[in-house]
Enzyme design. Structure first.
Site, short mmCIF file in Angstrom:
data_model
loop_
_atom_site.label_atom_id
_atom_site.label_comp_id
_atom_site.label_asym_id
_atom_site.label_seq_id
_atom_site.Cartn_x
_atom_site.Cartn_y
_atom_site.Cartn_z
N ASP A 218 0.85 -1.19 0.00
CA ASP A 218 0.00 0.00 0.00
C ASP A 218 0.89 1.24 0.00
OD1 ASP A 218 -1.98 1.85 0.20
OD2 ASP A 218 -2.85 1.10 2.05
N TRP A 219 1.42 1.55 -1.17
CA TRP A 219 2.30 2.71 -1.37
C TRP A 219 1.44 3.85 -1.91
CZ3 TRP A 219 7.27 2.37 -4.91
CH2 TRP A 219 7.87 3.62 -5.00
N GLU A 220 1.18 4.84 -1.06
CA GLU A 220 0.34 5.97 -1.44
C GLU A 220 1.16 7.26 -1.44
OE1 GLU A 220 -3.47 6.15 0.64
OE2 GLU A 220 -3.36 4.00 1.05
N TYR A 221 1.58 7.68 -2.60
CA TYR A 221 1.62 7.04 -3.92
C TYR A 221 3.00 7.33 -4.51
CZ TYR A 221 -3.51 7.11 -3.65
OH TYR A 221 -4.80 6.94 -3.26
#
Length: 278
Positions: A46-49
């Site tokens: 969950d790399w935002e962003y």
């Protein structure tokens, strides 16, 4: 599966990790170790962003190397291959200081699915006017779930690897004038809740306790309610059902909620499941 990152994790740490082969290898090795140690079926990133095209390219390299590593680990141990997924923007591109495009070819090759976060189109960061936080359609532009999903499909994502996200929470505003109370009504900041956020179950309680006027907006396929100067945009039974039907019509992989704890007696979750399997 376990997820790594999240909205509060920021982007810088991931950007640094993905920027070199050695740090990517360390990250990949640790994810496999954690998954096996605690009996998970896989890992979600969950790399935002990624906020530059270089970061997006490195995201693709990370996925390439991650897939090779989990395949090799499964072969060498005889265990089932770990699943890999990622949470992504609602569209395959994001504009920060430059236009950044997700590496769709790498996603198709390496991930089992992506969780497209089709929500937060409006919220406390747009304090001057109310908005539908997770509109299926946007009659005034392209800030919508339908546009996001169609954009991913047009970019070449394999449909079964595309999963539509829906929120089990709403965003609130304080109306400038209680008599002007539709979507796009002038506002003077956030309304009730935790910094303007309310779980779906809390929205239902607020509506009941304040005798709020509840409106289903057919143009955006979303709900809003208001009582005095308090205004809440959210999803409810009809809008969720319409969204799930829409996702099913696209033949995509499925849907998810953020987050199940926000539901009220599993009402929305049960409805969505029944609609998908009908």
């Amino acid at each position: 599966m376990f997820s790594i990152g999240g909205g509060s994790a920021g982007t810088e740490l991931f950007s640094r990790m993905a920027s070199s082969p050695s740090s990517r290898a360390t990250f990949i090795r640790s994810t496999i170790q954690v998954a096996r140690k605690y009996g998970f079926d896989g890992a979600d990133l969950d790399w935002e962003y990624p906020q530059t095209q270089t970061a997006m390219n490195n995201f693709g390299l990370l996925l390439d190397e991650w897939r090779v590593a989990v395949n090799n680990e499964a072969t060498s141990t005889g265990k089932p291959r770990l699943l890999l997924s990622a949470a992504t923007h609602y569209k395959p591109e994001i504009y920060f200081n430059e236009l950044c495009k997700y590496p769709v070819a790498s996603i198709n090759k390496n991930l089992d699915w992506i969780n497209a976060m089709c929500y937060d189109y409006h919220g406390p960061w747009t304090p001057d006017a109310t908005g539908a936080p997770a509109a299926l359609y946007d009659p005034n532009g392209d800030l919508s779930t339908s546009n996001g999903l169609q954009s991913w499909i047009s970019a070449g994502i394999q449909r079964q690897k595309l999963v539509m996200g829906m929120p089990l929470y709403g965003w609130t505003w304080k109306l400038k004038n209680p008599s002007v109370n539709g979507i796009g009504a002038p506002a003077v900041g956030i309304g009730p809740g935790n910094e303007g956020a309310m779980l779906y179950s809390e929205v239902q309680q607020f509506n009941a306790q304040n005798n709020a006027k509840v409106v289903y907006d057919t143009q955006t396929v979303s709900y809003y309610s208001y009582a005095g100067t308090s205004w809440i945009g959210y999803d409810d039974v009809n809008s969720v059902q319409r969204k799930v039907q829409y996702a099913k019509s696209l033949n995509i992989g499925g849907y998810f909620f953020w987050t199940a704890v926000g539901d009220q007696d599993w009402k929305i979750s049960r409805l969505a499941s029944q609609t998908w399997t009908a």
